[in-house]
Enzyme design. Structure first.
Site, mmCIF file in Angstrom:
data_model
loop_
_atom_site.group_PDB
_atom_site.id
_atom_site.type_symbol
_atom_site.label_atom_id
_atom_site.label_comp_id
_atom_site.label_asym_id
_atom_site.label_seq_id
_atom_site.Cartn_x
_atom_site.Cartn_y
_atom_site.Cartn_z
ATOM 1 N N ASP A 1 6.754 1.105 5.989
ATOM 2 C CA ASP A 1 5.311 0.860 5.984
ATOM 3 C C ASP A 1 4.625 1.860 5.071
ATOM 4 O OD1 ASP A 1 2.784 -0.031 6.608
ATOM 5 O OD2 ASP A 1 2.743 0.860 8.604
ATOM 6 N N GLU B 1 -5.035 1.532 3.179
ATOM 7 C CA GLU B 1 -4.799 0.425 4.104
ATOM 8 C C GLU B 1 -4.745 0.902 5.540
ATOM 9 O OE1 GLU B 1 -2.431 -2.433 6.554
ATOM 10 O OE2 GLU B 1 -2.075 -0.315 6.103
ATOM 11 N N GLU B 2 -4.218 2.103 5.747
ATOM 12 C CA GLU B 2 -4.050 2.612 7.107
ATOM 13 C C GLU B 2 -5.358 3.063 7.743
ATOM 14 O OE1 GLU B 2 -1.519 2.075 8.629
ATOM 15 O OE2 GLU B 2 0.265 2.212 7.383
ATOM 16 N N HIS C 1 0.850 -1.189 0.000
ATOM 17 C CA HIS C 1 0.000 0.000 0.000
ATOM 18 C C HIS C 1 0.880 1.231 0.000
ATOM 19 C CE1 HIS C 1 0.541 1.084 4.325
ATOM 20 N NE2 HIS C 1 0.632 -0.224 4.504
ATOM 21 N N ASP D 1 1.405 -10.170 0.989
ATOM 22 C CA ASP D 1 1.275 -8.778 1.399
ATOM 23 C C ASP D 1 2.342 -8.472 2.449
ATOM 24 O OD1 ASP D 1 0.296 -6.203 1.586
ATOM 25 O OD2 ASP D 1 -1.553 -6.738 2.626
ATOM 26 N N ASP E 1 -0.413 4.462 0.910
ATOM 27 C CA ASP E 1 -0.793 5.489 1.884
ATOM 28 C C ASP E 1 0.032 5.315 3.151
ATOM 29 O OD1 ASP E 1 -2.248 3.039 2.438
ATOM 30 O OD2 ASP E 1 -3.482 4.168 3.851
ATOM 31 N N HIS F 1 4.696 3.558 12.428
ATOM 32 C CA HIS F 1 3.641 4.441 12.936
ATOM 33 C C HIS F 1 4.174 5.388 14.014
ATOM 34 C CE1 HIS F 1 -0.146 2.090 11.464
ATOM 35 N NE2 HIS F 1 0.849 2.023 10.599
#
Length: 448
Positions: free
Chosen positions: A119, A153-154, A83, A179, A85, A423
């Protein structure tokens, strides 16, 4: 400089270009800067021209991307996922700006600094680098290969879900889906000194559980004995004092047996005699650290709080959001019931938002698993490959509707400190492990 048929310098430069586009997704999509997502999509053909010549591309659900590389023969396809985003990143607290993608020399080699490097733009870039090099060489996969790059996705994962809807309508049944997820790690399992590649064969369920207290407000100078915020705080304390039940699942036990066989004594004996040591180990996992504790139970963490709008006003509505990760073998309903029993207060209303059940467990045998395992061992020699249950949520969970072989693995070495930046501030990736990720995907695609 070139290595393994691709230009390493250009590969790193392309990663930097992707990281510099701040594709921050937000749950309130009206706050999302969609122009940045359009910019990212428009950038890809210039960065990866061979890929965009050999593959077709569809834009799904506004900004998610689905590529198809037609195979030489009919047959069930494979899907590689990532992903693009990212979660928000304020500049304050970062050693290097989060969207500058600076290359910083360290004692462990050069590091690319920025939000999304781990990520998950790092994985997206390694997939595209592998496909770009293979397409340039004239390679064509035996069967169709899809690339799925999600845009939210987030937040909700709606892009990936829409892509699964589309593939399902077309009768596509992937024989392998890979994934993001596990990584190559060290020092996480007692008695095991070798690097460990943890491959997610399932993932926990997830929901946002709101705890809400509503009552009369008023002036803060004359508070009642139990304010809305006090009642909510009591509920939070009670929940924290009542952890969810602990248990080993089948993937947990296979992981223990796999790693135990490579552990030093006395750990090897403990991990390979589960008929005797299982209760002791279960208790040990809850105490070794946050990661091992999360492996064996559902977890809940209060992440958001809301009270009154003014400092001198009593809250008429107090809200806490509990981020719940539901263990394999449990369910969303069981998790909510546990919270209700723990807080013991009918005046606290519970509402489950965006609930997703734990994913089915993918097999650790057969061609799909064997290909992933052998590719990891080729890329990172001496690494122990083991199944595990992914603690976070990924877009991969949506693909369990159309495939029995959904796996989660990011082909990077990640230290504990690097994992801690996910994150969080100072997210970064070592150039050496990024380039190894490219080689991983080249080997994997060639073996499909």
């Amino acid at each position: 400089m070139e290595s393994g048929g691709f230009d390493e310098v250009r590969a790193v430069e392309r990663l930097q270009a992707l990281v510099r586009v701040p594709t921050v997704s937000r749950l309130d999509e009206s706050q999302t800067e969609w122009a940045r997502f359009d910019e990212f999509i428009e950038l890809l053909p210039d960065l990866y021209p061979e890929t965009h010549s050999a593959l077709t591309r569809e834009v799904v659900a506004g900004h998610s991307l689905l590529y198809r590389w037609a195979g030489r023969e009919p047959g069930d396809p494979a899907v590689l996922m990532a992903h693009y985003d990212v979660v928000p990143a304020a500049v304050d607290g970062w050693e290097h700006p989060p969207f500058a993608a600076e290359i910083v020399p360290t004692e462990h080699g050069d590091v690319v600094w920025g939000r999304g490097t781990l990520d998950d733009k790092g994985s997206l870039a390694t997939i595209l680098e592998a496909v770009e090099a293979l397409a340039a060489s004239g390679f064509q996969p035996k069967h169709d290969l899809y690339l799925n790059f999600g845009h939210n996705e987030e937040t909700t994962g709606g892009g990936a879900s829409a892509i699964v809807d589309l593939l399902e309508e077309r009768g596509v049944r992937p024989r392998l889906v890979l994934d993001e997820g596990g990584a190559v790690v060290e020092g996480v399992f007692p008695g095991v000194g070798d690097p460990i590649a943890v491959v997610g064969v399932s993932e926990k369920g997830i929901l946002s559980l709101t705890m809400t207290v509503e009552q009369e407000g008023g002036h803060a100078s004359t508070p009642p004995r139990m304010t809305a915020t006090a009642r909510l705080a009591r509920a939070i304390v009670r929940l924290n004092s009542k952890p969810f039940p602990k248990a080993f699942t089948a993937p947990n036990l296979e992981m223990i047996r796999t790693l135990g066989a490579r552990a030093r004594q006395p750990f090897k004996w403990v991990f390979t005699n589960l008929w005797l040591t299982r209760p002791l180990l279960l208790g040990l996992f809850t105490k070794l650290g946050d990661e091992t504790n999360a492996i064996v139970r559902t977890t809940g963490a209060v992440t958001q709080l809301q009270g009154a709008d003014a400092a001198n006003a009593l809250a008429e509505r107090a809200v806490a959001v509990v981020n719940v990760r539901v263990a394999v073998g449990s369910s969303v309903a069981e998790a909510v019931a546990h919270v209700r029993r723990a807080i013991r207060d009918p005046k606290v209303r519970l509402d489950a938002q965006y609930p997703n059940e734990p994913s089915p467990v993918s097999p650790t045998h057969g061609p799909a698993w064997t290909l992933i395992k052998e590719t990891i061992e080729h890329t990172y020699p001496g690494t122990i490959v083991t199944p595990y249950v992914m603690l976070g949520a990924s877009d991969g969970r949506h693909f369990t509707r159309i495939s029995a072989n959904v796996y989660r693995f990011s082909p990077f070495q990640m230290s504990k400190a690097e994992r801690g930046t996910l994150h969080a501030m100072n997210e970064r990736i070592r150039v050496s492990t990024y380039l190894s990720g490219v080689l991983f995907y080249r080997q994997l695609v060639a073996g499909l």
